[in-house]
Enzyme design. Sequence first.
Site, PDB file in Angstrom:
ATOM      1  N   LYS A  52       0.839  -1.202   0.000  1.00 35.99           N
ATOM      2  CA  LYS A  52       0.000   0.000   0.000  1.00 35.99           C
ATOM      3  C   LYS A  52       0.878   1.257   0.000  1.00 35.99           C
ATOM      4  CE  LYS A  52      -3.865  -2.483   1.985  1.00 35.99           C
ATOM      5  NZ  LYS A  52      -4.709  -2.884   3.100  1.00 35.99           N
ATOM      6  N   GLN A  96      -5.047  -1.720   9.235  1.00 32.63           N
ATOM      7  CA  GLN A  96      -4.885  -3.027   8.602  1.00 32.63           C
ATOM      8  C   GLN A  96      -5.483  -4.136   9.461  1.00 32.63           C
ATOM      9  OE1 GLN A  96      -3.752  -3.444   5.518  1.00 32.63           O
ATOM     10  NE2 GLN A  96      -3.877  -5.662   5.552  1.00 32.63           N
ATOM     11  N   ASP A 119     -11.337   2.405   3.440  1.00 31.83           N
ATOM     12  CA  ASP A 119     -11.692   0.995   3.251  1.00 31.83           C
ATOM     13  C   ASP A 119     -13.182   0.821   2.969  1.00 31.83           C
ATOM     14  OD1 ASP A 119      -9.619  -0.953   3.421  1.00 31.83           O
ATOM     15  OD2 ASP A 119      -9.352  -0.503   5.559  1.00 31.83           O
TER      16      ASP A 119
HETATM   17  N1  GUN Z   1      -6.706  -7.003   5.463  1.00 30.67           N
HETATM   18  C1  GUN Z   1      -6.910  -7.739   4.341  1.00 30.67           C
HETATM   19  N2  GUN Z   1      -7.545  -6.999   3.400  1.00 30.67           N
HETATM   20  C2  GUN Z   1      -7.751  -5.783   3.938  1.00 30.67           C
HETATM   21  C3  GUN Z   1      -8.351  -4.583   3.464  1.00 30.67           C
HETATM   22  O1  GUN Z   1      -8.855  -4.478   2.320  1.00 30.67           O
HETATM   23  N3  GUN Z   1      -8.351  -3.530   4.328  1.00 30.67           N
HETATM   24  C4  GUN Z   1      -7.826  -3.613   5.583  1.00 30.67           C
HETATM   25  N4  GUN Z   1      -7.893  -2.553   6.364  1.00 30.67           N
HETATM   26  N5  GUN Z   1      -7.267  -4.714   6.053  1.00 30.67           N
HETATM   27  C5  GUN Z   1      -7.225  -5.783   5.243  1.00 30.67           C
END
Ligand code: GUN
Length: 284
Positions: A52, A96, A119
């Site tokens: 990211k 996350q 998200d």
């Molecule tokens: N963990 C796995 N996929 C995601 C996601 O799309 N967003 C977040 N915040 N955590 C994750």
Amino acid sequence: MAKIIDGKKIRDYNLGILANEVAELKENGIETCLAVIIVGNDSASRIYVNNKKAACEKIGIKSLEFALPEETTTEELIALIDKLNADGSVNGILCQLPVPKHINKNEVLERIFPSKDVDCFHPENVGRLSIGKGHLMPCTPMGMVKMLEYEGIDPAGKHCVVIGRSDIVGKPMAMLMLSKNATVTVCHSKTVDLPSITRQADILVAAVGIANFVKADMVKDGAVVLDVGMDRDENGKLCGDVDFDAVSEKASAITPVPGGVGPMTITMLMRNTVEAAKEQNKIY
Ligand code: GUN
């Protein structure tokens, strides 16, 4: 033989557009900024967070990382979110997942301001999506919508069958496809005679989390097949929820794993961060 929908190509196309928007914001004195929180030592989460941050860097978004120890409390995490909510220079906040078990995940996710919820996990944003008024969009489903758009596939009037009812993929994908005027069916582990339903799909979305679950006899000739799976087969090789070799003989278009839907998820996170920055600065 199906057309292979190339997620990396569509990612690069969308990241190019987003990079221009970030540059334009910068010309207006706005530095787009995403704050990423990671709690504990989950190795997969570390890779996701690094990816990211790399995507941010690629298109000129500033990224802030907050790496907190495993023993962080819900209260401490919420205090950080409150600080980031109040910080006008931070446009998007992402915590996350998974967080350690002792942390109240829902309390944390609902604390992030809806306007910074890149998200699209906050109930307010989920509700907006369900009434067709979404602004920040669920990343993986929106990534699939962008793939369909890029390939010139209009969901209107088509039967979209979604296998999987998760809050992150299945349910929001159903909402998005409805908003695009598809007829939508959501299937799940209790669905009776699943193949009889999946065989009706013009657009089939597989989000089950079981390697090679969708077989050729579950797919209609000419269907568009979108595979959200990130699984391992019996040899430990990365694969999707769809038996790719056999299904690609029947489908008209199909996403591979890897290199399909996966690259679009982070791209849509970037899209949401840019959208959040524009909205917060009233740039439309
Ligand atoms: N963990 C796995 N996929 C995601 C996601 O799309 N967003 C977040 N915040 N955590 C994750």
